[in-house]
Design an enzyme around this catalytic site. Structure first.
Site, short mmCIF file in Angstrom:
data_model
loop_
_atom_site.label_atom_id
_atom_site.label_comp_id
_atom_site.label_asym_id
_atom_site.label_seq_id
_atom_site.Cartn_x
_atom_site.Cartn_y
_atom_site.Cartn_z
N LEU A 186 65.54 5.63 -4.31
CA LEU A 186 65.83 7.06 -4.19
C LEU A 186 64.90 7.74 -3.20
O LEU A 186 65.29 8.69 -2.52
CB LEU A 186 65.71 7.73 -5.56
CG LEU A 186 66.94 7.65 -6.48
CD1 LEU A 186 67.33 6.23 -6.80
CD2 LEU A 186 66.70 8.45 -7.75
N GLY A 187 63.66 7.28 -3.14
CA GLY A 187 62.70 7.88 -2.24
C GLY A 187 61.37 7.17 -2.29
O GLY A 187 61.19 6.21 -3.05
N GLU A 227 58.38 12.39 -6.15
CA GLU A 227 57.76 11.87 -4.94
C GLU A 227 56.65 12.78 -4.43
O GLU A 227 55.62 12.30 -3.95
CB GLU A 227 58.81 11.63 -3.86
CG GLU A 227 59.89 10.62 -4.22
CD GLU A 227 59.36 9.24 -4.57
OE1 GLU A 227 58.20 8.94 -4.24
OE2 GLU A 227 60.11 8.46 -5.20
N HIS A 236 52.66 6.49 -11.34
CA HIS A 236 53.63 6.33 -12.42
C HIS A 236 52.88 6.23 -13.75
O HIS A 236 51.81 5.61 -13.82
CB HIS A 236 54.47 5.07 -12.20
CG HIS A 236 55.33 5.13 -10.98
ND1 HIS A 236 55.45 4.08 -10.10
CD2 HIS A 236 56.12 6.12 -10.48
CE1 HIS A 236 56.28 4.41 -9.13
NE2 HIS A 236 56.69 5.66 -9.34
N ASP A 249 47.55 5.08 -15.20
CA ASP A 249 47.78 6.11 -14.18
C ASP A 249 46.53 6.97 -14.01
O ASP A 249 46.56 7.96 -13.29
CB ASP A 249 48.99 6.98 -14.54
CG ASP A 249 48.78 7.77 -15.83
OD1 ASP A 249 47.79 7.51 -16.55
OD2 ASP A 249 49.62 8.65 -16.11
N THR A 254 48.34 11.13 -20.69
CA THR A 254 49.66 10.47 -20.64
C THR A 254 49.53 9.14 -21.38
O THR A 254 48.76 8.28 -20.98
CB THR A 254 50.12 10.22 -19.20
OG1 THR A 254 49.17 9.42 -18.50
CG2 THR A 254 50.31 11.54 -18.47
N ASP A 290 67.26 12.60 -13.89
CA ASP A 290 66.78 13.96 -13.64
C ASP A 290 66.87 14.84 -14.88
O ASP A 290 65.99 15.68 -15.13
CB ASP A 290 67.61 14.60 -12.52
CG ASP A 290 67.17 14.14 -11.13
OD1 ASP A 290 66.48 13.11 -11.03
OD2 ASP A 290 67.54 14.81 -10.15
#
Length: 318
Positions: A186-187, A227, A236, A249, A254, A290
């Site tokens: 995707l990117g 991104e 990530h 990360d 997190t 998304d």
């Protein structure tokens, strides 16, 4: 239609795939100065994460964006409205103004963060002339890879504007990783500390914004949110160690996760002994669709502060 060419009827990939870490590893191998710069970036990030340094940044930082639309077909020459919609999503997500932040599970709501960043299409080009912040380049290439060819006019793309003054965002016809196991991505982004001529974010046109050519399940603008997070030095959330539990990360709030989450998981999804709440799959730096990602954490915001007061301090107003 050639083998690799796609149009608006081609289905989006079933799962999110990001090419940032392969690019990071390639630069570490090829560019010794990048490895040294990354050490300095991470040392500063560690100081902010542990409280040895605190942010002196005041108010909201506005980052000028130039969008380089590189298109092979007329459909890929996306509209100004599609680009404006993407900028709006970035501003909502990085200010914690996204309406769906209310969907964050209650156990993490106290961790959600306003990153105090806004994005605006550039109004002045590198030479001081007025601009709408968008460049448009017709290319003979229907496919670009993570070798950064899209970032150079000589290879069918568009040269970067000065990376210390603009966030360069390239929109490509199609992106693939050289690893055939990854296929279409995707990117991808370049972490801070890399070469200025390739600094920025690249996104396939079908995964940018919320209208036009944007395709479900990646049509809410969150690929750019993800991104740009890398561009601001976020990793990530599972630490990119495959499906193990040893990666990090470098953000304490997190939870450690066993690997990427895809699609729209149901809370809780427990891995790596992180019961009862499990993986923070609602985080923008996971791989969910998304519609299933809603938040950055306070710890991620601290890493962003470290970046804006370090490697990307040129974006702070004097």
């Amino acid at each position: 239609m050639p083998e690799n060419e796609i149009d608006e009827t081609t289905p989006a990939p079933a799962r999110r795939v990001c090419g940032t870490m392969p690019v990071h590893r390639r630069l570490l191998t090829e560019n010794p100065s990048y490895a040294l710069a990354r050490d300095a970036v991470e040392n500063r990030a560690f100081a902010f994460e542990t409280g040895m340094e605190t942010s002196a940044r005041v108010g909201v930082t506005v980052i000028p964006v130039v969008v380089h639309v590189v298109h092979h077909t007329p459909d890929q020459n996306i509209s100004d409205a599609q680009i404006a919609g993407q900028i709006e999503v970035l501003n909502q997500d990085y200010r914690m103004l996204n309406p769906d932040v209310s969907k964050v599970p209650e156990v993490w709501r106290s961790l959600t963060a306003d990153c105090r960043i806004e994005f605006a299409l550039a109004t002045e080009d590198p030479f001081g002339a007025p601009t709408d912040g968008i460049t448009r380049t017709e290319t003979a290439a229907d496919l670009f890879r993570t070798d950064d060819a899209v970032k150079f006019a000589a290879s069918g793309g568009h040269d970067a504007w000065p990376a210390d003054r603009y966030l360069n965002l390239w929109v490509a016809p199609r992106l693939e990783d050289p690893d055939p196991n990854l296929g279409e991505i995707l990117g991808y982004a370049q972490f801070p500390g890399g070469p200025p001529e390739t600094d920025g974010v690249v996104i396939g046109h079908r995964f940018l914004g919320t209208t036009g050519t944007a395709q479900a399940p990646f049509n809410l603008g969150r690929t750019a949110t993800h991104e740009v997070g890398h561009w601001l030095n976020l990793f990530h959330i599972w630490g990119d160690d495959g499906q193990g539990c040893s990666g990090s990360d470098f953000v304490a709030d997190t939870p450690n996760a066993g690997g990427p989450n895809f699609g729209t998981p149901t809370f809780p999804h427990v891995t790596c002994n992180n019961a009862p709440d499990g993986d923070m799959f609602v985080n923008y730096m996971d791989y969910t669709d998304d519609i299933a990602m809603f938040m950055f954490t306070q710890g991620q915001a601290a890493r962003i502060d470290a970046t804006l007061e370090g490697a990307r301090s040129s974006f702070l107003k004097p």
